[in-house]
Enzyme design. Structure first.
Site, PDB file in Angstrom:
ATOM      1  N   PHE A 140       0.862  -1.185   0.000  1.00 45.80           N
ATOM      2  CA  PHE A 140       0.000   0.000   0.000  1.00 45.80           C
ATOM      3  C   PHE A 140       0.893   1.228   0.000  1.00 45.80           C
ATOM      4  O   PHE A 140       1.615   1.492   0.962  1.00 45.80           O
ATOM      5  CB  PHE A 140      -0.949   0.055   1.208  1.00 45.80           C
ATOM      6  N   ASP A 225       9.146   2.853   2.153  1.00 43.83           N
ATOM      7  CA  ASP A 225       7.951   3.643   2.464  1.00 43.83           C
ATOM      8  C   ASP A 225       7.683   3.466   3.956  1.00 43.83           C
ATOM      9  O   ASP A 225       7.143   2.443   4.379  1.00 43.83           O
ATOM     10  CB  ASP A 225       6.766   3.166   1.624  1.00 43.83           C
ATOM     11  N   LYS A 254       2.367  11.180   7.277  1.00 41.74           N
ATOM     12  CA  LYS A 254       1.507  10.944   8.447  1.00 41.74           C
ATOM     13  C   LYS A 254       1.953  11.696   9.710  1.00 41.74           C
ATOM     14  O   LYS A 254       1.649  12.861   9.846  1.00 41.74           O
ATOM     15  CB  LYS A 254       1.353   9.443   8.660  1.00 41.74           C
TER      16      LYS A 254
HETATM   17  C1  LIG Z   1      -1.028   6.022   4.461  1.00 43.03           C
HETATM   18  C2  LIG Z   1       0.063   5.470   3.610  1.00 43.03           C
HETATM   19  C3  LIG Z   1       0.374   6.032   2.363  1.00 43.03           C
HETATM   20  C4  LIG Z   1      -0.444   7.127   1.724  1.00 43.03           C
HETATM   21  O1  LIG Z   1      -0.472   8.299   2.465  1.00 43.03           O
HETATM   22  P1  LIG Z   1      -1.626   9.384   2.144  1.00 43.03           P
HETATM   23  O2  LIG Z   1      -1.245  10.549   3.030  1.00 43.03           O
HETATM   24  O3  LIG Z   1      -2.920   8.761   2.520  1.00 43.03           O
HETATM   25  O4  LIG Z   1      -1.535   9.699   0.696  1.00 43.03           O
HETATM   26  C5  LIG Z   1       1.455   5.507   1.656  1.00 43.03           C
HETATM   27  N1  LIG Z   1       2.163   4.490   2.144  1.00 43.03           N
HETATM   28  C6  LIG Z   1       1.900   3.916   3.340  1.00 43.03           C
HETATM   29  C7  LIG Z   1       2.751   2.796   3.837  1.00 43.03           C
HETATM   30  C8  LIG Z   1       0.827   4.371   4.106  1.00 43.03           C
HETATM   31  O5  LIG Z   1       0.539   3.782   5.259  1.00 43.03           O
END
Ligand SMILES: *Cc1c(COP(=O)(O)O)cnc(C)c1O
Length: 400
Positions: A140, A225, A254
């Site tokens: 994700f 990520d 985040k």
């Molecule tokens: C939440 C998340 C994203 C996307 O972030 P947004 O601010 O919602 O665009 C990307 N990678 C990971 C691992 C995430 O948990």
């Protein structure tokens, strides 16, 4: 207005791209949330780890108000007096040479993909338009078209094509599969050190170290990520730190601004981010002084209040105690720090009904995929609050 009135408004006038629990929140403080009827809940999601510092942290409230009264947005057409300080703070904290600031996590991932391709063409000398980036099944990384294009989740892609080429999917957690997928055109491997949205999926021990070695051997960028796992969530600054591994490109978002403002960033060496020239990439809001000021303070809160250490200690405690719960429904409890997934057996009838029962008792959790309950409270949580939650979780997991 009653809770049902707020819900009706959302249902009537908003797109239905989420299936939220029907709790209408209006206030938060630390690990606690309050709905419009005044009922109190413990937050065990932390807005997908965006509020690691706890809801409405007083220092962040103060910074937000002061900065909002001074200056909020200049665009990058001009400089502002906060951005450089954020860069320096990130450099001091992480050791990466350079930062490229964006807003949402997906934008930071897109930025990293662009950086990897540019590095591939300019440094690795891959032939034009041939660059390949390897990603993992179950990933994700956000919701843009390029990103969902390389998702393995059918629903994320359905009816959104056509998608960008240049991505290759391999099984998560297999260093062998990575090595086998690499070609002379491979420029990068993009991976989550723990797959949060997939259901807190952990790779085998030693995986990230092997990934590091393979990327070095084949001259490809290791891009982590850590939008969800980073900034203390797993009990280290970055989840990669658990294996003592340093990715070439670090993607964060985040919790970077403590849930007050969307701030994300790509961190990397000069050899990678130094390739961007004026006009190559940008964002109207990226690097704005309001976001930068809050991010500086949010990072200070993380370190000064020892939230990473707290996540380590209490995460271990919480996970051990969850694993001890006698329940016919639990298949497995796994995670690192305060990112914990409880996988239920298929016969349990799905995680949703347990989340709804927890909501009744004042604990807010969200199922991830069908059978996993994620426990990820703000990192300011205390042991006695965990003990309180454990009582209720134990009872709920013994429902028929
Ligand atoms: C939440 C998340 C994203 C996307 O972030 P947004 O601010 O919602 O665009 C990307 N990678 C990971 C691992 C995430 O948990």
């Amino acid at each position: 207005m009653q809770p049902s009135d707020y819900i009706t408004l959302e249902e009537q006038y908003g797109a239905h791209n989420y299936h939220p629990l029907d709790v209408v929140l209006e206030r938060g403080q630390g690990v606690w949330l309050y709905d419009v009827t005044g009922k109190e809940y413990m937050d065990c999601l932390s807005a997908y780890s965006a509020v690691n510092q706890g809801h409405c942290h007083p220092r962040l409230v103060q910074t937000m108000i002061e900065q909002a009264q001074r200056l909020t947005l200049t665009s990058r057409a001009f400089r502002n007096n906060k951005l450089g300080q954020l860069y320096q703070r990130l450099h001091d904290l992480t050791g990466y040479d350079l930062t490229l600031p964006m807003n949402s996590g997906a934008e930071a991932v897109e930025t990293a993909l662009k950086a990897a391709r540019k590095w591939g063409y300019q440094v690795k000398k891959v032939a034009p338009d041939q660059a390949e980036i390897i990603v993992c099944e179950g990933n994700f990384h956000g919701r843009t078209i390029a990103i969902v294009g390389f998702s393995s989740e059918a629903q994320y892609k359905e009816d959104f094509g056509p998608f960008a080429p240049g991505f290759k999917l391999i099984p998560y957690g297999s260093a062998k599969a990575l090595e086998a997928a690499i070609t002379p055109n491979t420029v990068a491997f993009l991976v989550e050190p723990i797959q949060g949205e997939a259901g807190v999926v952990m790779p085998p021990a030693g995986y990230l170290r092997e990934v590091r070695q393979i990327c070095d051997r084949h001259n490809i960028l290791f891009m982590a990520d850590e939008i969800q796992t980073g900034l203390g969530r797993t009990g280290q600054l970055f989840a990669c730190d658990h294996e003592g591994v340093r990715p070439d490109v670090m993607i964060i978002g985040k919790a970077l601004a403590g849930g007050f403002y969307p701030v994300s960033a790509v961190l990397a060496s000069k050899a990678v981010l130094g390739l961007f020239r004026p006009g190559d990439h940008g964002s109207t809001f990226g690097g704005n002084p309001l976001g930068a000021a809050v991010a500086i303070e949010a990072l200070a809160v993380l370190t000064e209040e020892k939230l990473i250490e707290n996540a380590y200690e209490l995460g271990e405690y919480f996970q051990e105690r969850l694993a001890e719960i006698p329940s016919p429904h639990i298949k497995e409890v796994r995670g690192k720090g305060l990112l914990i997934g409880m996988e239920l057996k298929p016969e349990a009838g799905g995680a949703r009904r347990f989340c709804e029962a927890l909501q009744e008792r004042g604990i807010l959790c969200k199922e991830t995929h069908q059978h996993v309950i994620r426990f990820a409270p703000p990192l300011v949580i205390r042991r006695k609050e965990i003990d309180w939650a454990l009582q209720h979780i134990t009872e709920v997991l013994n429902m028929k």
